[in-house]
Design an enzyme around this catalytic site. Structure first.
Site, PDB file in Angstrom:
ATOM      1  N   ARG A 136       0.605  -1.272   0.005  1.00 38.06           N
ATOM      2  CA  ARG A 136      -0.111  -0.090  -0.073  1.00 38.06           C
ATOM      3  C   ARG A 136       0.875   1.309  -0.185  1.00 38.06           C
ATOM      4  O   ARG A 136       2.080   1.348   0.659  1.00 38.06           O
ATOM      5  CB  ARG A 136      -0.931  -0.143   1.313  1.00 38.06           C
ATOM      6  CG  ARG A 136      -1.901  -1.232   1.261  1.00 38.06           C
ATOM      7  CD  ARG A 136      -2.832  -1.269   2.381  1.00 38.06           C
ATOM      8  NE  ARG A 136      -3.799   0.104   2.505  1.00 38.06           N
ATOM      9  CZ  ARG A 136      -4.540  -0.042   3.461  1.00 38.06           C
ATOM     10  NH1 ARG A 136      -4.724  -0.882   4.332  1.00 38.06           N
ATOM     11  NH2 ARG A 136      -5.344   0.865   3.505  1.00 38.06           N
ATOM     12  N   SER A 182      -8.895  10.720   1.514  1.00 43.83           N
ATOM     13  CA  SER A 182      -8.894  10.004   3.023  1.00 43.83           C
ATOM     14  C   SER A 182      -8.528  10.851   4.183  1.00 43.83           C
ATOM     15  O   SER A 182      -7.710  11.741   4.040  1.00 43.83           O
ATOM     16  CB  SER A 182      -8.089   8.852   2.866  1.00 43.83           C
ATOM     17  OG  SER A 182      -7.662   8.277   3.993  1.00 43.83           O
ATOM     18  N   GLN A 184      -6.693   9.809   6.568  1.00 46.58           N
ATOM     19  CA  GLN A 184      -5.250   9.374   7.113  1.00 46.58           C
ATOM     20  C   GLN A 184      -4.132  10.377   6.662  1.00 46.58           C
ATOM     21  O   GLN A 184      -3.481  10.689   7.758  1.00 46.58           O
ATOM     22  CB  GLN A 184      -5.187   7.849   6.492  1.00 46.58           C
ATOM     23  CG  GLN A 184      -5.910   6.946   7.148  1.00 46.58           C
ATOM     24  CD  GLN A 184      -5.455   5.387   6.977  1.00 46.58           C
ATOM     25  OE1 GLN A 184      -4.253   5.361   7.001  1.00 46.58           O
ATOM     26  NE2 GLN A 184      -6.094   4.625   7.126  1.00 46.58           N
ATOM     27  N   ASP A 336     -15.384   2.610   4.090  1.00 48.22           N
ATOM     28  CA  ASP A 336     -15.061   1.407   4.580  1.00 48.22           C
ATOM     29  C   ASP A 336     -16.270   0.380   4.321  1.00 48.22           C
ATOM     30  O   ASP A 336     -16.218  -0.849   4.368  1.00 48.22           O
ATOM     31  CB  ASP A 336     -14.866   1.335   6.286  1.00 48.22           C
ATOM     32  CG  ASP A 336     -13.413   1.755   6.282  1.00 48.22           C
ATOM     33  OD1 ASP A 336     -12.636   1.666   5.585  1.00 48.22           O
ATOM     34  OD2 ASP A 336     -12.781   2.069   7.624  1.00 48.22           O
TER      35      ASP A 336
END
Length: 456
Positions: A136, A182, A184, A336
Site C-alpha cells: 500500500r 482520505s 489518514q 469502509d
C-alpha cells in the site's frame, strides 16, 4: 435475543461455512467492538502526552495489538485491564529509540500515525509491515514529513514499507493542500504538526472523518477548523486523558447489512446499542434508510471527547430500492462500508451505482475488484471501473465458494451475503477477520448457522 460480545477470535487459518437460520426472531446487540480508528488515535495521543490516561472499550484486535507492541518498543508503559487500556505517556519527545525494526503488521492507520510521531523524534527507526500493508502507498504521507524536516529512506519498493526514518526536532510547520480524500493524510499531518514550532495548516478536498480533530481538541491541543482548513499550533506539551471509545460503526454495519438482506418473513426488529454516529462516518445508515430500511437513532448522547453515540433501531420497512451513491464527501462517510453497500444493493430492485470510490483500490486488496468478484460468485451481475461499481439487483442469489484474498472486510462482506441463503456457502481465508472484528462470527451467528473449518 440478547448477546454478550465474544472476544475470542478465529484461528489464524480457517474457512467458514455459512447458511441462514430460518426461524423468525428479533435481534438485540448490547455492544459492538470499540471503534478501531478512535482506539488507535486515543492510544497514540496518550502515549505522547504527559501523565497517565485510560482508554475504555478499546477494540481488542490484531491491529490494536500491533499498535501497542510498537509503542512498547518505544518505551511506553501500557497495561490491559479487561477492555480498558492504561497508557503512561512519555511526552512529545520522551520516546526511546527502539532496539530493532518496528513491525506494524497490517494496520495502515498506525503505520501512518507512527511515521508522524517518529518524524518528530531525535533518533532513527525502521518501520515495516506485513505483505498486504507493504503493497500500500505511503508516499503521500512520507512527502509532507520530508518537507517538514524528517529524512526518510525506502528500504524496498519506492513509496512503500519498509522504510527508515530519521526524525528532526523540531519539525517545520507547513501549509498543505490535500492530495487524497482520505482522512489518514490529514491525521498524519496533524500528528506531525504537534512536533512543529508554529502553525501547521491542512486544507482537505472534502469533509473526511474528523476523529483526530475531536480528540485533539479534547486533549487540550490548540486546533481549530475554518471551513475546509484545519489549523494546529504545535510544540506544546499536553496532558493525558481518559477516553471512552464508542462502538464501531463499521462493525455495526455488518449486522445492519445482515438484517437488511434477511427475508422479511424471518425478522422482527434489530437494536444495536452504543454505536458511534459521527456524521463523518454515518453515510451507510443514511443510505440504508434511503433504500427503504426503517431505521431510527435512539438514546442519542455525546461523549466527553465530543463523539456522538446512539442506539440504532430497525424494523423491516419496505422492499429495498436501488440508490445512486456519489460525491467525495458522501463516499468518504462510508468508505469502509462500500463493499457492504454493494452487497445490500444485490437485494434492491434496480441498478445501484457507486461512484468516486477509487480510494478502495489501495486498501488491503483492490476492494472494487474483490467486491465485484464476490458478488459475481454469488450470481449478482456487477460491473466496475477504477472508481465506480454498478450492481444489478433484485435477482435471486446462489450459494458460492469465495476467497477473501486476506482482506478482513471482504471476508465479512461475503459472510453477510452467505447469511441470507438457505444453502451453505464457504468463505475461505477468514483468519484475517481478527484484524478488526474478532467477535464477528459470534455476532453473525444470530442470523446464520456458521461452522469454522480448517483452511484448505
Amino acid at each position: 435475543m440478547g448477546l454478550v460480545r465474544n472476544r475470542v477470535g478465529l484461528p489464524a487459518k480457517c474457512d467458514l461455512q455459512i447458511k441462514a437460520k430460518r426461524e423468525v426472531c428479533s435481534f438485540e446487540f448490547h455492544s459492538v467492538p470499540g471503534d478501531k480508528s478512535i482506539s488507535q488515535r486515543a492510544i497514540v495521543l496518550n502515549a505522547i502526552a504527559e501523565g497517565q490516561g485510560t482508554v475504555y472499550n478499546v477494540l481488542r484486535s490484531r491491529d490494536i495489538e500491533s499498535c501497542i507492541t510498537i509503542l512498547r518498543q518505544l518505551g511506553v508503559r501500557i497495561a490491559w485491564n479487561g477492555d480498558e487500556l492504561s497508557v503512561h505517556g512519555q511526552g512529545l519527545r520522551g520516546l526511546q529509540a527502539p532496539a530493532g525494526r518496528l513491525e506494524v503488521g497490517n494496520t495502515a492507520t498506525s503505520a501512518r500515525l507512527m511515521l508522524s510521531v517518529l518524524a518528530g523524534q531525535s533518533f532513527a527507526a525502521e518501520l515495516g509491515g506485513n505483505a498486504l500493508l507493504s503493497a500500500r502507498p505511503m508516499d503521500w504521507v512520507v512527502q509532507p514529513l520530508t518537507d517538514m524536516g524528517a529524512v526518510i529512506e525506502y528500504l524496498g519498493a519506492k513509496g512503500c514499507l519498509p522504510l527508515r526514518i530519521q526524525g528532526a526536532s523540531p519539525l517545520s510547520p507547513i501549509d498543505m493542500e490535500a492530495t487524497v480524500f482520505s482522512a489518514q493524510e490529514k491525521s498524519a499531518l496533524l500528528f506531525a504538526g504537534l512536533y512543529a514550532e508554529g502553525i501547521t495548516r491542512y486544507r482537505q478536498r472534502c469533509q473526511s472523518r474528523d476523529h483526530t480533530e475531536r480528540l485533539m481538541h479534547y486533549f487540550g491541543i490548540d486546533i481549530h477548523s475554518d471551513n475546509d482548513v484545519t489549523f494546529l499550533k504545535g510544540g506544546n506539551a499536553f496532558c493525558a486523558k481518559d477516553v471512552m471509545v464508542p462502538g464501531d460503526m463499521s462493525s455495526a454495519a455488518f449486522l445492519l447489512a445482515a438484517y437488511a438482506i434477511r427475508g422479511v418473513d424471518r425478522k422482527g426488529s434489530l437494536l444495536i446499542k452504543q454505536v458511534g454516529v459521527n456524521p463523518t462516518r454515518s453515510g451507510f445508515i443514511r443510505l440504508l434508510a434511503e433504500m427503504g430500511l426503517h431505521l431510527t437513532l435512539q438514546a442519542e448522547a455525546e461523549l466527553i471527547s465530543g463523539e456522538p453515540v446512539a442506539d440504532i433501531y430497525c424494523t423491516p420497512g419496505t422492499r429495498l430500492s436501488s440508490v445512486l451513491a456519489e460525491g467525495n464527501g458522501r463516499i468518504q462517510s462510508l468508505i469502509d462500508e462500500v463493499p457492504l453497500l454493494a452487497a445490500v444493493s444485490a437485494f434492491a430492485e434496480g441498478n445501484t451505482v457507486i461512484r468516486d470510490c477509487g480510494e478502495l483500490r489501495d486498501k488491503d486488496t483492490n476492494r472494487i475488484q474483490t467486491t465485484a468478484g464476490v458478488l459475481k460468485a454469488f450470481g449478482v451481475e456487477t460491473s466496475c471501473s477504477d472508481d465506480e461499481m454498478v450492481i444489478h439487483g433484485g435477482r435471486p442469489l446462489s450459494p458460492a465458494i469465495v476467497n477473501s484474498c486476506g482482506d478482513h472486510r471482504i471476508a465479512m462482506t461475503a459472510a453477510v451475503l452467505a447469511s441470507s441463503l438457505d444453502e451453505p456457502s464457504i468463505i475461505r481465508n477468514c483468519g484475517c477477520i481478527n484484524v478488526s472484528y474478532p467477535g464477528f462470527v459470534e455476532d453473525l451467528s444470530q442470523f446464520a448457522h456458521i461452522d469454522v473449518l480448517p483452511a484448505e
